[in-house]
Design a protein around this motif. Sequence first.
Motif, PDB file in Angstrom:
ATOM      1  N   ARG A 134     -35.796   1.066 -33.606  1.00 30.33           N
ATOM      2  CA  ARG A 134     -35.495   1.164 -32.173  1.00 30.33           C
ATOM      3  C   ARG A 134     -35.647   2.607 -31.683  1.00 30.33           C
ATOM      4  O   ARG A 134     -36.157   2.854 -30.584  1.00 30.33           O
ATOM      5  N   GLU A 135     -35.203   3.551 -32.495  1.00 29.69           N
ATOM      6  CA  GLU A 135     -35.319   4.958 -32.109  1.00 29.69           C
ATOM      7  C   GLU A 135     -36.781   5.386 -32.022  1.00 29.69           C
ATOM      8  O   GLU A 135     -37.168   6.097 -31.090  1.00 29.69           O
ATOM      9  N   SER A 138     -38.355   3.969 -28.815  1.00 34.45           N
ATOM     10  CA  SER A 138     -37.618   4.207 -27.576  1.00 34.45           C
ATOM     11  C   SER A 138     -38.533   4.604 -26.424  1.00 34.45           C
ATOM     12  O   SER A 138     -38.222   4.312 -25.259  1.00 34.45           O
ATOM     13  N   SER A 139     -39.645   5.232 -26.700  1.00 32.29           N
ATOM     14  CA  SER A 139     -40.558   5.642 -25.620  1.00 32.29           C
ATOM     15  C   SER A 139     -41.327   4.469 -25.020  1.00 32.29           C
ATOM     16  O   SER A 139     -41.785   4.556 -23.877  1.00 32.29           O
ATOM     17  N   ARG A 140     -41.475   3.400 -25.764  1.00 30.88           N
ATOM     18  CA  ARG A 140     -42.150   2.184 -25.294  1.00 30.88           C
ATOM     19  C   ARG A 140     -43.538   2.503 -24.719  1.00 30.88           C
ATOM     20  O   ARG A 140     -43.874   2.116 -23.610  1.00 30.88           O
TER      21      ARG A 140
END
Length: 405
Positions: A134-135, A138-140
């Motif tokens: 997930r980290e 995070s920028s997607r």
Amino acid sequence: MMTSPYFVQSSSVVTRSGHQNGAGRTATASLRSRLPDRRRSGAPVCSVEVKVEEQEATISEQRTSSAPSSAGLPELLPQGTEHLKTETNATPLSPHSRRRRQLKVEYDEDGGVSPVKTERWDPPDWKKQLGYIREMRSSRDAPVDNMGAEKCYDTEAPAQVRRFQVLVSLMLSSQTKDQVTAAAMQKLRAHGCTVENILTTDDETLGKIIYPVGFWRTKVKYLKLTAAMLQNEFGGDIPDSVEGLVRLPGVGPKMAHLAMDIAWDQVSGIGVDTHVHRISNRLGWLKKPTKNPEETRKALEEWLPRELWSEINWLLVGFGQQVCLPINPLCSVCLNQHSCPSAHKSSPTKRPKAGSPRSPGAASPLKIKTEPKQESVVQDERKKEEPQHTLVSPATQRRRLKSKV
């Protein structure tokens, strides 16, 4: 102790230990008088209670019939005290005889029997690994975040058209990069991505619109067949169940679960593609390695909490597009490199082209592995290719020199 309401309310109770308590009517009369009333009233009766009470009634009858009695006893006893003599002379059954008389009880849903607990399997450190993923996501900014199936439909179109466009984008994405799928969907939406337009468009024009998606000729056929099936059987809308979606030509379990999630907002399962399949095996999120995405889906759904089923697809797909690549994964920048069992060793080696000196099938100049039947053939070929070196005597050599002169 029996917990049945019949035994609580009865004035004469037969317990599990074989003794009778209370005064008034006998156990047999109490049970027989109360069971029909309860059944006639329509109240629900548990199968355990009925069978146990019938068993106790039978035992009580046998006790009464086996008790010794003298002639003329009813005339000598005062009225209303007949049951006292029966209780005094009743002989309790032995534990062995009672054990033989026990009936097999079929329990209801609860039945007082605790279910067998199966040990739940969880991959080691999976929560920590998921947090790191997930980290890193995070920028997607992965291709799936900007050009996936959730971004390919017209947000201003009617709901039925939007759902159809979601299904079409999923069908085109098979064996195709998200960039190519997004470009094809943009051209198809400009042409008119509806069930009616797909049916009226000829195959050649439709093929030019979706080109160069992978297997575009086959997908043209699937789009036509799917559009006709939707119009004839589902009123122009896509099915709202996995069973109905997988009936459509070219739609598999992965597309069906993703379509249910994106188009219908219902989580029916995990959409597992090649990225989710590869990363789940690398991270050790499966009890044993799986061979295809469908096996991976079933294995993940056995332990992964259901609230994560919708998130795990786009999370691992983007992670596979940016970090955990199919070839040469970037393990040095991955936050899971210290807990991943495949870190720094999961990248497959490049195979040399067939026929090259480094290919596995190429013959070594020093050693050739052959089958026993082929050894003689190889030796004959070697003799033809290698120069012949024979020993010649000095006299023969002088003779040859004289003849040349």
